[in-house]
Design a protein around this motif. Structure first.
Motif, PDB file in Angstrom:
ATOM      1  N   GLY A 264       0.821  -1.207   0.000  1.00  0.00           N
ATOM      2  CA  GLY A 264       0.000   0.000   0.000  1.00  0.00           C
ATOM      3  C   GLY A 264       0.852   1.253   0.000  1.00  0.00           C
ATOM      4  O   GLY A 264       0.569   2.225  -0.712  1.00  0.00           O
ATOM      5  N   LEU A 268       1.043   4.287  -2.740  1.00  0.00           N
ATOM      6  CA  LEU A 268       0.893   5.686  -2.334  1.00  0.00           C
ATOM      7  C   LEU A 268       2.086   6.522  -2.788  1.00  0.00           C
ATOM      8  O   LEU A 268       1.927   7.655  -3.262  1.00  0.00           O
ATOM      9  CB  LEU A 268       0.740   5.777  -0.814  1.00  0.00           C
ATOM     10  N   VAL A 273      -2.629   5.416  -5.908  1.00  0.00           N
ATOM     11  CA  VAL A 273      -3.882   5.385  -5.154  1.00  0.00           C
ATOM     12  C   VAL A 273      -3.816   6.452  -4.065  1.00  0.00           C
ATOM     13  O   VAL A 273      -2.742   6.919  -3.684  1.00  0.00           O
ATOM     14  CB  VAL A 273      -4.125   3.999  -4.498  1.00  0.00           C
ATOM     15  N   ARG A 274      -4.997   6.830  -3.577  1.00  0.00           N
ATOM     16  CA  ARG A 274      -5.068   7.729  -2.427  1.00  0.00           C
ATOM     17  C   ARG A 274      -5.468   6.981  -1.166  1.00  0.00           C
ATOM     18  O   ARG A 274      -5.339   7.509  -0.062  1.00  0.00           O
ATOM     19  CB  ARG A 274      -6.081   8.839  -2.705  1.00  0.00           C
ATOM     20  N   ASP A 275      -5.981   5.781  -1.365  1.00  0.00           N
ATOM     21  CA  ASP A 275      -6.450   4.950  -0.258  1.00  0.00           C
ATOM     22  C   ASP A 275      -5.714   3.626  -0.346  1.00  0.00           C
ATOM     23  O   ASP A 275      -5.803   2.920  -1.345  1.00  0.00           O
ATOM     24  CB  ASP A 275      -7.964   4.733  -0.395  1.00  0.00           C
ATOM     25  N   SER A 277      -6.191   0.877   1.325  1.00  0.00           N
ATOM     26  CA  SER A 277      -6.927  -0.277   1.854  1.00  0.00           C
ATOM     27  C   SER A 277      -6.870  -1.421   0.846  1.00  0.00           C
ATOM     28  O   SER A 277      -6.572  -1.223  -0.338  1.00  0.00           O
ATOM     29  CB  SER A 277      -8.383   0.097   2.121  1.00  0.00           C
ATOM     30  N   ALA A 280      -9.029  -0.981  -2.234  1.00  0.00           N
ATOM     31  CA  ALA A 280      -8.440  -0.034  -3.181  1.00  0.00           C
ATOM     32  C   ALA A 280      -7.286  -0.672  -3.941  1.00  0.00           C
ATOM     33  O   ALA A 280      -7.111  -0.438  -5.149  1.00  0.00           O
ATOM     34  CB  ALA A 280      -7.963   1.221  -2.447  1.00  0.00           C
ATOM     35  N   ARG A 392      -9.511  -1.039   7.940  1.00  0.00           N
ATOM     36  CA  ARG A 392      -9.724   0.403   8.115  1.00  0.00           C
ATOM     37  C   ARG A 392      -9.261   0.950   9.458  1.00  0.00           C
ATOM     38  O   ARG A 392      -9.134   2.156   9.624  1.00  0.00           O
ATOM     39  CB  ARG A 392     -11.206   0.738   7.933  1.00  0.00           C
TER      40      ARG A 392
END
Length: 405
Positions: A264, A268, A273-275, A277, A280, A392
């Motif tokens: 992740g 980023l 991606v901005r998320d 998770s 995503a 989350r």
């Protein structure tokens, strides 16, 4: 199973008042045994819903004097990665409201492999499994002293995340549907010494030769395999040739000794991606199927497993944590053992965008990313609800250890 023997020290017939007290004790005992039976019978233990909370910083709880909590406090305790400061019970937010019976099941599990500090208390902990909530609360206050955990730099606030046990479909043999292998450790694997990277395992003939015949099962999706490796264990539904399925657990058995890198974080950093998770990440992969290996190989660390059979009773609990006892959903946490010893009861308080936690938990596990004095990973259980929470949860945390007086 919990048993209780009720005896009398007198041969005289009991009075009407004694009969009434005896019937009340019997009712309480039957109710607690029924609850224990229900917990054991469940094949999946969902975490009770918590009260949603606004995304605010943790506020200092109101402190009120207790008549039974007076006198001088013990001296601070300094550990390798934290400093413990003795406090009054009134400092623990939500202490009067927690359902302690749920935590008692996790504590009894810890008593299967207790450390020397808590071993003398285990007989009392077991007896209180059929006590009521006021009895358990009173016992905690009489036998234990709460200490607020600070970092060595003096910070009382840290980070709470969550983890879970994936449940995945698998097969014994490779096929077009099941092509992603999960391995036992290769022969001669040395603990904490680097072995082949994830990319080398996938591409090097020598690495593949070392793992030949070490396959346990095959999964459908390489991302599911990565998730299972990051979580450290998981359940697999093994599809048999006759159409039947068997349930087994894959438990952590070692790693290739390479550093863990977050996929992740990799996405980023690229602005992909901005998320970060898992939903995503999977959505990005669906749009970029040709970059699957690039993403996977950004994390050089891989994990090896051992297979464990699962009875109905095993299925009611999580995998064994670092303490060596099965984890309890919503009541087990992973910690840095340099801050909190395994088997320690801990009061946890955390407030975030969608979850407000104020409860008793047990330090029963650790993880490579769980580092620091005020740091915990909350075991969410298994299945889609647990996966969603683990994906989350990232919010402020305060911890208090409950240490024998």
């Amino acid at each position: 199973m919990v048993h209780q023997t009720i005896s009398s020290s007198s041969s005289k017939a009991p009075s009407a008042s004694s009969k009434s007290k005896l019937m009340n004790r019997l009712r309480s005992t039957v109710l607690n045994i029924w609850i224990v039976g229900m917990l054991v019978a469940c094949s999946s233990v969902p975490i009770p819903p918590q009260q949603p909370a606004a995304p605010t910083e943790l506020a200092a709880p109101p402190v009120s004097a207790r008549p039974d909590d007076a006198g001088p406090l013990p001296e601070p305790i300094v550990r390798a990665k934290s400093r413990w400061t003795a406090v009054r019970w009134a400092e623990l937010p939500g202490f009067e409201d927690d359902t302690l019976f749920e935590a008692w099941n996790a504590w009894i599990k810890s008593c299967e492999r207790p450390g020397p500090v808590f071993a003398p208390l285990c007989s009392e902990v077991r007896r209180l499994s059929i006590g009521d909530e006021p009895q358990r609360r009173a016992w905690l206050q009489a036998r234990l002293q709460p200490y607020r955990i600070d970092t060595l730099a003096g910070d009382a606030e840290g980070l709470l995340t969550a983890y879970f046990e994936p449940v995945l479909d698998a097969a014994r043999s490779a096929s077009a549907d099941f092509s992603v292998p999960l391995y036992q450790p290769p022969p001669g694997l040395a603990q904490n010494l680097p072995w082949y990277t994830r990319e080398q395992i996938d591409t090097s003939a020598r690495a593949q030769a070392a793992l030949k015949g070490r396959e346990i099962v095959f999964l459908r999706d390489p991302i599911d395999a990565l998730v299972l490796q990051i979580q450290g264990s998981g359940r697999v539904r093994i599809h048999q040739p006759d159409g039947s399925q068997t349930l087994a657990r894959l438990a952590y058995a070692g790693s290739n000794g390479q550093p863990y890198k977050s996929v992740g974080r990799w996405l980023l950093d690229q602005g992909a991606v901005r998320d970060a998770s898992w939903p995503a990440i999977k959505a990005w992969l669906a749009q970029n199927p040709g970059r699957v290996n690039e993403l996977l190989w950004s994390n050089p660390r891989t994990v090896f497993f051992r297979e464990e059979a699962m009875s109905e009773l095993d299925a009611a609990w999580g995998p064994k944590g670092a303490q060596g006892v099965p984890l309890t959903p919503g009541r087990s946490i992973a910690v840095d053992p340099g801050s909190i010893p395994y088997g320690t009861p801990v009061w946890l308080a955390s407030r975030g965008p969608g979850l407000n936690l104020q409860k008793l938990v047990l330090a029963q596990d650790t993880g490579s990313a769980i580092v620091g004095g005020v740091r915990a990973d909350y075991f969410a259980g298994w299945g889609p609800v647990a996966a969603e929470l683990a994906g989350r949860l990232k919010q402020p945390l305060r911890l208090w250890v409950l240490w024998p007086k």
